[in-house]
Motif scaffolding. Sequence first.
Motif, PDB file in Angstrom:
ATOM      1  N   LYS A  23      19.174  14.470  22.733  1.00  0.00           N
ATOM      2  CA  LYS A  23      20.626  14.572  22.595  1.00  0.00           C
ATOM      3  C   LYS A  23      21.032  15.954  22.102  1.00  0.00           C
ATOM      4  CE  LYS A  23      21.563   9.657  21.784  1.00  0.00           C
ATOM      5  NZ  LYS A  23      21.998   8.641  20.774  1.00  0.00           N
ATOM      6  N   GLU A  24      20.095  16.645  21.460  1.00  0.00           N
ATOM      7  CA  GLU A  24      20.343  18.015  21.003  1.00  0.00           C
ATOM      8  C   GLU A  24      19.918  19.029  22.062  1.00  0.00           C
ATOM      9  OE1 GLU A  24      18.401  18.475  17.218  1.00  0.00           O
ATOM     10  OE2 GLU A  24      19.360  16.680  16.368  1.00  0.00           O
ATOM     11  N   HIS A  25      19.619  18.517  23.250  1.00  0.00           N
ATOM     12  CA  HIS A  25      19.266  19.344  24.416  1.00  0.00           C
ATOM     13  C   HIS A  25      17.945  20.096  24.215  1.00  0.00           C
ATOM     14  CE1 HIS A  25      23.276  18.376  25.823  1.00  0.00           C
ATOM     15  NE2 HIS A  25      23.781  18.882  24.714  1.00  0.00           N
ATOM     16  N   LEU A  26      17.020  19.456  23.506  1.00  0.00           N
ATOM     17  CA  LEU A  26      15.700  20.039  23.314  1.00  0.00           C
ATOM     18  C   LEU A  26      14.729  19.414  24.313  1.00  0.00           C
ATOM     19  CD1 LEU A  26      15.525  20.096  19.407  1.00  0.00           C
ATOM     20  CD2 LEU A  26      16.390  21.847  20.980  1.00  0.00           C
ATOM     21  N   ASP A  27      13.741  20.199  24.752  1.00  0.00           N
ATOM     22  CA  ASP A  27      12.785  19.755  25.753  1.00  0.00           C
ATOM     23  C   ASP A  27      11.611  19.085  25.057  1.00  0.00           C
ATOM     24  OD1 ASP A  27      11.333  19.315  28.019  1.00  0.00           O
ATOM     25  OD2 ASP A  27      11.335  21.403  28.717  1.00  0.00           O
ATOM     26  N   VAL A  28      11.731  17.784  24.849  1.00  0.00           N
ATOM     27  CA  VAL A  28      10.713  17.033  24.118  1.00  0.00           C
ATOM     28  C   VAL A  28      10.311  15.784  24.881  1.00  0.00           C
ATOM     29  CG1 VAL A  28      11.595  17.839  21.886  1.00  0.00           C
ATOM     30  CG2 VAL A  28      12.357  15.647  22.803  1.00  0.00           C
ATOM     31  N   GLU A  29       9.082  15.362  24.646  1.00  0.00           N
ATOM     32  CA  GLU A  29       8.588  14.071  25.101  1.00  0.00           C
ATOM     33  C   GLU A  29       7.837  13.461  23.923  1.00  0.00           C
ATOM     34  OE1 GLU A  29       9.323  12.557  27.792  1.00  0.00           O
ATOM     35  OE2 GLU A  29      10.261  14.202  28.903  1.00  0.00           O
ATOM     36  N   GLY A  30       7.426  12.208  24.069  1.00  0.00           N
ATOM     37  CA  GLY A  30       6.718  11.571  22.968  1.00  0.00           C
ATOM     38  C   GLY A  30       5.650  10.621  23.440  1.00  0.00           C
ATOM     39  N   VAL A  31       4.655  10.419  22.604  1.00  0.00           N
ATOM     40  CA  VAL A  31       3.574   9.492  22.916  1.00  0.00           C
ATOM     41  C   VAL A  31       3.057   8.886  21.620  1.00  0.00           C
ATOM     42  CG1 VAL A  31       1.798  11.286  22.817  1.00  0.00           C
ATOM     43  CG2 VAL A  31       1.390   9.227  24.156  1.00  0.00           C
ATOM     44  N   VAL A  32       2.657   7.621  21.692  1.00  0.00           N
ATOM     45  CA  VAL A  32       2.064   6.969  20.531  1.00  0.00           C
ATOM     46  C   VAL A  32       0.683   7.569  20.284  1.00  0.00           C
ATOM     47  CG1 VAL A  32       1.097   4.807  19.657  1.00  0.00           C
ATOM     48  CG2 VAL A  32       3.320   4.811  20.784  1.00  0.00           C
ATOM     49  N   SER A  61      -9.320   7.534  21.515  1.00  0.00           N
ATOM     50  CA  SER A  61      -8.562   7.346  22.756  1.00  0.00           C
ATOM     51  C   SER A  61      -7.131   7.831  22.613  1.00  0.00           C
ATOM     52  CB  SER A  61      -8.581   5.874  23.167  1.00  0.00           C
ATOM     53  OG  SER A  61      -8.024   5.053  22.144  1.00  0.00           O
ATOM     54  N   ASP A  62      -6.531   7.652  21.430  1.00  0.00           N
ATOM     55  CA  ASP A  62      -5.153   8.108  21.207  1.00  0.00           C
ATOM     56  C   ASP A  62      -5.077   9.627  21.186  1.00  0.00           C
ATOM     57  OD1 ASP A  62      -4.447   5.469  21.046  1.00  0.00           O
ATOM     58  OD2 ASP A  62      -3.367   5.656  19.143  1.00  0.00           O
ATOM     59  N   ARG A  63      -6.057  10.263  20.549  1.00  0.00           N
ATOM     60  CA  ARG A  63      -6.060  11.735  20.525  1.00  0.00           C
ATOM     61  C   ARG A  63      -6.204  12.298  21.938  1.00  0.00           C
ATOM     62  NH1 ARG A  63      -9.776  10.868  16.256  1.00  0.00           N
ATOM     63  NH2 ARG A  63     -11.468  11.559  17.620  1.00  0.00           N
ATOM     64  N   ASN A  74      -5.430  10.830  24.738  1.00  0.00           N
ATOM     65  CA  ASN A  74      -4.208  10.544  25.486  1.00  0.00           C
ATOM     66  C   ASN A  74      -3.091  11.521  25.123  1.00  0.00           C
ATOM     67  OD1 ASN A  74      -2.587   8.776  27.282  1.00  0.00           O
ATOM     68  ND2 ASN A  74      -1.495   8.281  25.396  1.00  0.00           N
ATOM     69  N   LEU A  75      -2.978  11.855  23.837  1.00  0.00           N
ATOM     70  CA  LEU A  75      -1.970  12.815  23.384  1.00  0.00           C
ATOM     71  C   LEU A  75      -2.156  14.157  24.078  1.00  0.00           C
ATOM     72  CD1 LEU A  75       0.261  13.855  21.436  1.00  0.00           C
ATOM     73  CD2 LEU A  75      -1.551  14.216  19.736  1.00  0.00           C
ATOM     74  N   VAL A  76      -3.378  14.645  24.113  1.00  0.00           N
ATOM     75  CA  VAL A  76      -3.670  15.934  24.745  1.00  0.00           C
ATOM     76  C   VAL A  76      -3.434  15.862  26.249  1.00  0.00           C
ATOM     77  CG1 VAL A  76      -5.492  17.599  25.246  1.00  0.00           C
ATOM     78  CG2 VAL A  76      -5.276  16.644  22.935  1.00  0.00           C
ATOM     79  N   GLU A  77      -3.936  14.817  26.875  1.00  0.00           N
ATOM     80  CA  GLU A  77      -3.800  14.688  28.332  1.00  0.00           C
ATOM     81  C   GLU A  77      -2.342  14.558  28.761  1.00  0.00           C
ATOM     82  OE1 GLU A  77      -6.295  11.415  29.437  1.00  0.00           O
ATOM     83  OE2 GLU A  77      -8.129  12.627  29.440  1.00  0.00           O
ATOM     84  N   LEU A 123      -9.040  16.716  16.549  1.00  0.00           N
ATOM     85  CA  LEU A 123      -7.889  17.031  17.394  1.00  0.00           C
ATOM     86  C   LEU A 123      -7.873  18.520  17.728  1.00  0.00           C
ATOM     87  CD1 LEU A 123      -5.387  16.035  18.837  1.00  0.00           C
ATOM     88  CD2 LEU A 123      -4.090  16.362  16.717  1.00  0.00           C
ATOM     89  N   CYS A 124      -8.204  19.347  16.753  1.00  0.00           N
ATOM     90  CA  CYS A 124      -8.329  20.789  17.032  1.00  0.00           C
ATOM     91  C   CYS A 124      -9.388  21.021  18.109  1.00  0.00           C
ATOM     92  CB  CYS A 124      -8.716  21.550  15.766  1.00  0.00           C
ATOM     93  SG  CYS A 124      -7.445  21.645  14.493  1.00  0.00           S
ATOM     94  N   GLN A 125     -10.522  20.364  17.948  1.00  0.00           N
ATOM     95  CA  GLN A 125     -11.632  20.518  18.880  1.00  0.00           C
ATOM     96  C   GLN A 125     -11.209  20.151  20.303  1.00  0.00           C
ATOM     97  OE1 GLN A 125     -14.976  17.708  18.541  1.00  0.00           O
ATOM     98  NE2 GLN A 125     -16.318  19.499  18.326  1.00  0.00           N
ATOM     99  N   GLU A 126     -10.415  19.099  20.429  1.00  0.00           N
ATOM    100  CA  GLU A 126      -9.999  18.636  21.754  1.00  0.00           C
ATOM    101  C   GLU A 126      -8.893  19.495  22.344  1.00  0.00           C
ATOM    102  OE1 GLU A 126      -9.517  14.388  24.030  1.00  0.00           O
ATOM    103  OE2 GLU A 126      -9.796  14.466  21.862  1.00  0.00           O
ATOM    104  N   THR A 127      -8.107  20.106  21.473  1.00  0.00           N
ATOM    105  CA  THR A 127      -6.971  20.907  21.932  1.00  0.00           C
ATOM    106  C   THR A 127      -7.362  22.327  22.303  1.00  0.00           C
ATOM    107  OG1 THR A 127      -5.532  19.622  20.455  1.00  0.00           O
ATOM    108  CG2 THR A 127      -4.634  21.664  21.322  1.00  0.00           C
TER     109      THR A 127
END
Length: 253
Positions: free
Chosen positions: A53-62, A69-71, A73-76, A123-127
């Motif tokens: 709503k603030e016109h920012l380019d964002v998406e989200g994931v659990v 598996s969550d980490r 998925n976040l990266v992918e 997470l650093c390692q995967e990113t």
Amino acid sequence: MARKLLGKVAIVTASTDGIGFAIARRLGQDGAKVMISSRKQENVDHAVQTLKKEHLDVEGVVCHVGKTSDRTNLVEKTVERFGGIDILVSNAAVNPYFGPMMKIKEDAWDKIFDINVKATFLLCQETVPHIIKRGSGSIVLVSSIAGYVPLSLLGPYGVSKTALFGLAKAMVPELAQSKIRVNVLAPGIIKTKFSEALWKNEGAYKMALQQIPLGRMAEPEECAGTVSFLASDDSSYITGETILVTGGMTARL
């Protein structure tokens, strides 16, 4: 805003409220595309809707950062949606124990270090491979004043936050070869849900203020600009450093 992060892609963990949300918003305001994450879908949805709503380019994931598996998925999902990763802000942390340090149970100790330290590194390692593909980038680990000055009844949490200083220092030489900078944000007493036991109790609030030369607690937004600076080319020659946002509280190891 200077839009100094235009064209950059950022992941911010635990970013649906408090410091994480403020950081995600600021990175977006400064031009970055931001992937928001949190453990609960409803929180992710609300944060994403608010920032869109603030016109920012964002998406989200659990993302529960303690789950492999969550980490992944976040990266992918970030790479799939935005085409790459330039910035990682590791903000997720837990503190399941409040009390004398010598009475903590092993499972609580393990949970603190699994999430606050181990998951941060993994997470650093995967990113990192994705940041390398972009040519350069920035990692910001969110620690705490408690990493310097253990807070009463929060001993194990403080030790985990001290470990992040060492983690950043250890990653710097290796990642510098890939033009990836690693720095740490150490907030003081910030007015968030995590610290509400301090600012909702009048006695505790007064005691806390006595430790802060500026005489007030900070708002989450007062941490966000520092992270945007560390993520941008404005800090292109800064790596391995910790920036304290504490209102002047004394801190040293």
